[in-house]
Design a protein around this motif. Sequence first.
Motif, PDB file in Angstrom:
ATOM      1  N   THR A  12       0.865  -1.174   0.000  1.00 63.70           N
ATOM      2  CA  THR A  12       0.000   0.000   0.000  1.00 63.70           C
ATOM      3  C   THR A  12       0.901   1.224   0.000  1.00 63.70           C
ATOM      4  O   THR A  12       1.799   1.324   0.831  1.00 63.70           O
ATOM      5  CB  THR A  12      -0.904   0.025   1.254  1.00 63.70           C
ATOM      6  OG1 THR A  12      -1.736  -1.147   1.236  1.00 63.70           O
ATOM      7  CG2 THR A  12      -1.771   1.267   1.282  1.00 63.70           C
ATOM      8  N   VAL A  13       0.674   2.114  -0.967  1.00 63.50           N
ATOM      9  CA  VAL A  13       1.485   3.323  -1.077  1.00 63.50           C
ATOM     10  C   VAL A  13       0.583   4.540  -1.258  1.00 63.50           C
ATOM     11  O   VAL A  13      -0.582   4.404  -1.624  1.00 63.50           O
ATOM     12  CB  VAL A  13       2.499   3.238  -2.244  1.00 63.50           C
ATOM     13  CG1 VAL A  13       3.482   2.119  -2.046  1.00 63.50           C
ATOM     14  CG2 VAL A  13       1.797   3.097  -3.577  1.00 63.50           C
ATOM     15  N   SER A  14       1.134   5.722  -0.988  1.00 63.84           N
ATOM     16  CA  SER A  14       0.407   6.972  -1.169  1.00 63.84           C
ATOM     17  C   SER A  14       1.196   7.900  -2.071  1.00 63.84           C
ATOM     18  O   SER A  14       2.418   7.977  -1.978  1.00 63.84           O
ATOM     19  CB  SER A  14       0.186   7.683   0.171  1.00 63.84           C
ATOM     20  OG  SER A  14      -0.657   6.933   0.990  1.00 63.84           O
ATOM     21  N   ASP A  15       0.483   8.608  -2.916  1.00 61.01           N
ATOM     22  CA  ASP A  15       1.067   9.656  -3.751  1.00 61.01           C
ATOM     23  C   ASP A  15       0.441  10.962  -3.285  1.00 61.01           C
ATOM     24  O   ASP A  15      -0.672  11.298  -3.662  1.00 61.01           O
ATOM     25  CB  ASP A  15       0.776   9.385  -5.223  1.00 61.01           C
ATOM     26  CG  ASP A  15       1.400  10.414  -6.158  1.00 61.01           C
ATOM     27  OD1 ASP A  15       2.128  11.309  -5.673  1.00 61.01           O
ATOM     28  OD2 ASP A  15       1.147  10.319  -7.377  1.00 61.01           O
ATOM     29  N   LEU A  16       1.168  11.661  -2.422  1.00 60.17           N
ATOM     30  CA  LEU A  16       0.662  12.909  -1.848  1.00 60.17           C
ATOM     31  C   LEU A  16       0.916  14.049  -2.820  1.00 60.17           C
ATOM     32  O   LEU A  16       2.053  14.295  -3.206  1.00 60.17           O
ATOM     33  CB  LEU A  16       1.335  13.193  -0.511  1.00 60.17           C
ATOM     34  CG  LEU A  16       1.218  12.074   0.527  1.00 60.17           C
ATOM     35  CD1 LEU A  16       2.001  12.431   1.777  1.00 60.17           C
ATOM     36  CD2 LEU A  16      -0.226  11.777   0.844  1.00 60.17           C
ATOM     37  N   GLY A  17      -0.155  14.726  -3.231  1.00 60.19           N
ATOM     38  CA  GLY A  17      -0.042  15.767  -4.243  1.00 60.19           C
ATOM     39  C   GLY A  17       0.109  15.135  -5.619  1.00 60.19           C
ATOM     40  O   GLY A  17       0.992  15.478  -6.384  1.00 60.19           O
ATOM     41  N   CYS A  18      -0.787  14.200  -5.921  1.00 61.44           N
ATOM     42  CA  CYS A  18      -0.674  13.396  -7.147  1.00 61.44           C
ATOM     43  C   CYS A  18      -0.832  14.210  -8.426  1.00 61.44           C
ATOM     44  O   CYS A  18      -0.343  13.806  -9.471  1.00 61.44           O
ATOM     45  CB  CYS A  18      -1.671  12.256  -7.118  1.00 61.44           C
ATOM     46  SG  CYS A  18      -3.402  12.779  -7.121  1.00 61.44           S
ATOM     47  N   GLY A  19      -1.526  15.353  -8.349  1.00 66.76           N
ATOM     48  CA  GLY A  19      -1.741  16.153  -9.549  1.00 66.76           C
ATOM     49  C   GLY A  19      -2.732  15.502 -10.493  1.00 66.76           C
ATOM     50  O   GLY A  19      -3.160  14.369 -10.294  1.00 66.76           O
ATOM     51  N   GLY A  20      -3.087  16.210 -11.525  1.00 70.43           N
ATOM     52  CA  GLY A  20      -4.106  15.742 -12.455  1.00 70.43           C
ATOM     53  C   GLY A  20      -3.676  14.631 -13.376  1.00 70.43           C
ATOM     54  O   GLY A  20      -4.498  13.941 -13.949  1.00 70.43           O
ATOM     55  N   VAL A  21      -2.374  14.433 -13.513  1.00 71.08           N
ATOM     56  CA  VAL A  21      -1.873  13.388 -14.396  1.00 71.08           C
ATOM     57  C   VAL A  21      -1.694  12.073 -13.650  1.00 71.08           C
ATOM     58  O   VAL A  21      -1.837  11.005 -14.227  1.00 71.08           O
ATOM     59  CB  VAL A  21      -0.545  13.834 -15.056  1.00 71.08           C
ATOM     60  CG1 VAL A  21       0.021  12.744 -15.936  1.00 71.08           C
ATOM     61  CG2 VAL A  21      -0.760  15.099 -15.855  1.00 71.08           C
ATOM     62  N   GLY A  22      -1.395  12.140 -12.374  1.00 76.96           N
ATOM     63  CA  GLY A  22      -1.205  10.933 -11.577  1.00 76.96           C
ATOM     64  C   GLY A  22      -0.015  10.108 -12.042  1.00 76.96           C
ATOM     65  O   GLY A  22      -0.035   8.880 -12.003  1.00 76.96           O
ATOM     66  N   HIS A  23       1.030  10.785 -12.470  1.00 78.71           N
ATOM     67  CA  HIS A  23       2.218  10.141 -13.042  1.00 78.71           C
ATOM     68  C   HIS A  23       2.739   9.012 -12.144  1.00 78.71           C
ATOM     69  O   HIS A  23       2.975   7.899 -12.618  1.00 78.71           O
ATOM     70  CB  HIS A  23       3.286  11.214 -13.269  1.00 78.71           C
ATOM     71  CG  HIS A  23       4.480  10.760 -14.015  1.00 78.71           C
ATOM     72  ND1 HIS A  23       4.430  10.381 -15.342  1.00 78.71           N
ATOM     73  CD2 HIS A  23       5.774  10.623 -13.634  1.00 78.71           C
ATOM     74  CE1 HIS A  23       5.642  10.031 -15.733  1.00 78.71           C
ATOM     75  NE2 HIS A  23       6.477  10.176 -14.723  1.00 78.71           N
ATOM     76  N   PHE A  24       2.889   9.286 -10.860  1.00 77.54           N
ATOM     77  CA  PHE A  24       3.396   8.270  -9.933  1.00 77.54           C
ATOM     78  C   PHE A  24       2.281   7.324  -9.471  1.00 77.54           C
ATOM     79  O   PHE A  24       2.525   6.134  -9.279  1.00 77.54           O
ATOM     80  CB  PHE A  24       4.062   8.932  -8.726  1.00 77.54           C
ATOM     81  CG  PHE A  24       5.443   9.432  -9.018  1.00 77.54           C
ATOM     82  CD1 PHE A  24       6.556   8.622  -8.822  1.00 77.54           C
ATOM     83  CD2 PHE A  24       5.643  10.710  -9.501  1.00 77.54           C
ATOM     84  CE1 PHE A  24       7.835   9.075  -9.108  1.00 77.54           C
ATOM     85  CE2 PHE A  24       6.915  11.172  -9.795  1.00 77.54           C
ATOM     86  CZ  PHE A  24       8.012  10.351  -9.603  1.00 77.54           C
TER      87      PHE A  24
END
Length: 82
Positions: A27-39
């Motif tokens: 389980t991971v989090s992408d904080l501040g993923c943005g509109g593209v969600g690259h990560f």
Amino acid sequence: MVYLSGGNELLAAEKILKNLGVKQGQTVSDLGCGGVGHFSLQAGSLVGPSGLVYAVDILRSALSNVANRARLEGLKNIKTVW
């Protein structure tokens, strides 16, 4: 002529996430993923169906975009968080 790297070359999400040890079932989090969600999207592929990715952002529009892209890529393990 000077060559400038693009976003995928400067931020190679798969390489970065693998170097961090992201793997199946985590389980991971992408904080501040943005509109593209690259990560977020790359993490979703790496953790697989038994893993979970929290894509977090303060903009609902960004989260909507990430959710739509995840759906189009068949990733059902990405949960958006406002």
